[in-house]
Design an enzyme around this catalytic site. Structure first.
Site, short mmCIF file in Angstrom:
data_model
loop_
_atom_site.label_atom_id
_atom_site.label_comp_id
_atom_site.label_asym_id
_atom_site.label_seq_id
_atom_site.Cartn_x
_atom_site.Cartn_y
_atom_site.Cartn_z
N HIS A 139 -6.75 -4.58 18.25
CA HIS A 139 -7.64 -5.64 18.74
C HIS A 139 -7.01 -7.02 18.59
CE1 HIS A 139 -8.42 -5.47 14.44
NE2 HIS A 139 -9.02 -6.64 14.50
N ARG A 195 -0.52 12.63 -0.30
CA ARG A 195 -1.71 13.47 -0.32
C ARG A 195 -1.40 14.87 0.20
NH1 ARG A 195 -1.78 9.71 3.74
NH2 ARG A 195 -1.87 10.56 5.86
N HIS A 253 0.86 -1.18 0.00
CA HIS A 253 0.00 0.00 0.00
C HIS A 253 0.90 1.24 0.00
CE1 HIS A 253 -1.28 3.25 2.82
NE2 HIS A 253 -2.31 3.30 2.00
N ARG A 257 -16.48 8.41 -2.91
CA ARG A 257 -17.01 7.36 -3.77
C ARG A 257 -16.67 6.00 -3.17
NH1 ARG A 257 -15.24 4.57 -8.61
NH2 ARG A 257 -17.00 4.25 -10.04
#
Length: 309
Positions: free
Chosen positions: A178, A113, A109, A263
């Site tokens: 978790h 930005r 990944h 979106r």
């Protein structure tokens, strides 16, 4: 403060980055190409989602560009900066996720930005963010070292403290609380970057964006010819379940996209095409699967492993 010229330069870089990454991934796959899906957002802005599916190397790869705007920042963007609540915003970036077919090739990944938050009568507040991380299913020390060496080298021109700081930030961020378990072997993660100035911050995200394929493609080339079978595939799908859990529970980018009316198809492009869950799975002691948990997921200094046997 960024001018319209600065913002235009960032947008041009991001669009060119998206195109370059798509071209290089399609070339190494050799069996499929990216389908382009341009879209508009009713609240303001739009983007282009590029998705490759069913390739020889990549089961799914998505490379998204978006430039969106809105009247107020969503909670995921303003919670840790409450002074910006109520400001209008524009956000642009490239985000990508690659899910290879072979269990021996890691999922990866990356994103870069820019956010600009504005309020009439006040100077705009801007910041960059991004990074890249690696999620192997079967660990190879050579790959982890190369990944982190590339990350270190691209950070080095910006200061000796940049790589260790952003490496730790990545280890801390891509952690499933978790499960008390890391998502992968980390990389770089940063947010709220606006120092020392716009030009330097922009130069850093260019280094990160352009450095991603330098980090990832050599790993793909090393591992794509390895033979695998049902056992490896089942473990890959099980570990992909962890990827889904992180993205839906902890990832701020996913939350921002959904809270800002983004979106949905593009936001959830990061999900693997197939995944599975197994109740109380435990890897066989001494197996390659157990080695992932013991030797690769715990945070470690991979650069110290360069000369180790």
């Amino acid at each position: 403060m960024p001018s319209l010229t600065d913002i235009h330069a960032v947008k041009n870089f991001l669009l060119n980055l998206q195109e370059d990454i798509c071209q290089q991934l399609a070339a190494i796959d050799g069996g499929a190409d990216f389908a382009k899906d341009e879209w508009q957002r009713a609240e303001g802005g739009g983007g282009c989602s590029c998705v490759l599916s069913g390739g020889r190397v990549f089961e799914r790869a998505g490379v998204n560009f978006s430039h969106v705007s809105g009247k107020s920042l969503p909670p995921s963007a303003s919670t840790h900066r409450p002074e910006l609540t109520g400001r209008s915003f524009q956000a642009m970036g490239v985000s990508l996720v690659i899910h290879p077919l072979s269990p021996y090739i890691p999922t990866s990944h990356a994103n870069v930005r820019l956010f600009v938050a504005e309020k009439p009568g006040e100077e705009p507040v801007w910041w960059f963010g991004g990074g890249f991380d690696l999620t192997p299913y079967y660990g190879f020390k050579e790959d982890a070292v190369h990944w982190h060496q590339t990350a270190h080298d691209l950070c080095q021109p910006f200061g000796d403290d940049v790589y260790p700081r952003y490496k730790k930030w990545c280890d801390d961020y891509f952690f499933l609380k978790h499960r008390n378990e890391a998502r992968g072997v980390g990389g770089l993660f940063f947010d709220d970057l606006n120092e020392p100035d716009f030009a330097t911050s922009f130069a850093f995200i260019r280094a990160v964006g352009n450095g991603f394929l330098d980090a990832y493609l050599p790993i793909v080339k090393r591992r794509k010819t390895l033979t695998w079978g049902e056992r490896e595939r089942e473990f890959q799908l099980y570990r992909r379940g962890r990827y889904v859990e992180f993205n839906l529970i902890w990832d701020r980018g996913t939350l921002f996209g959904l809270q800002s009316g983004g979106r949905t198809e593009s936001i959830l492009m990061s999900m693997p095409p197939l995944a599975r869950w197994e109740y109380q799975y435990q890897p066989e002691p001494g197996s390659q699967e157990a080695a992932l948990y013991q030797d690769f997921l715990p945070a470690r200094d991979w650069l110290a492993e360069r000369s180790a046997p």
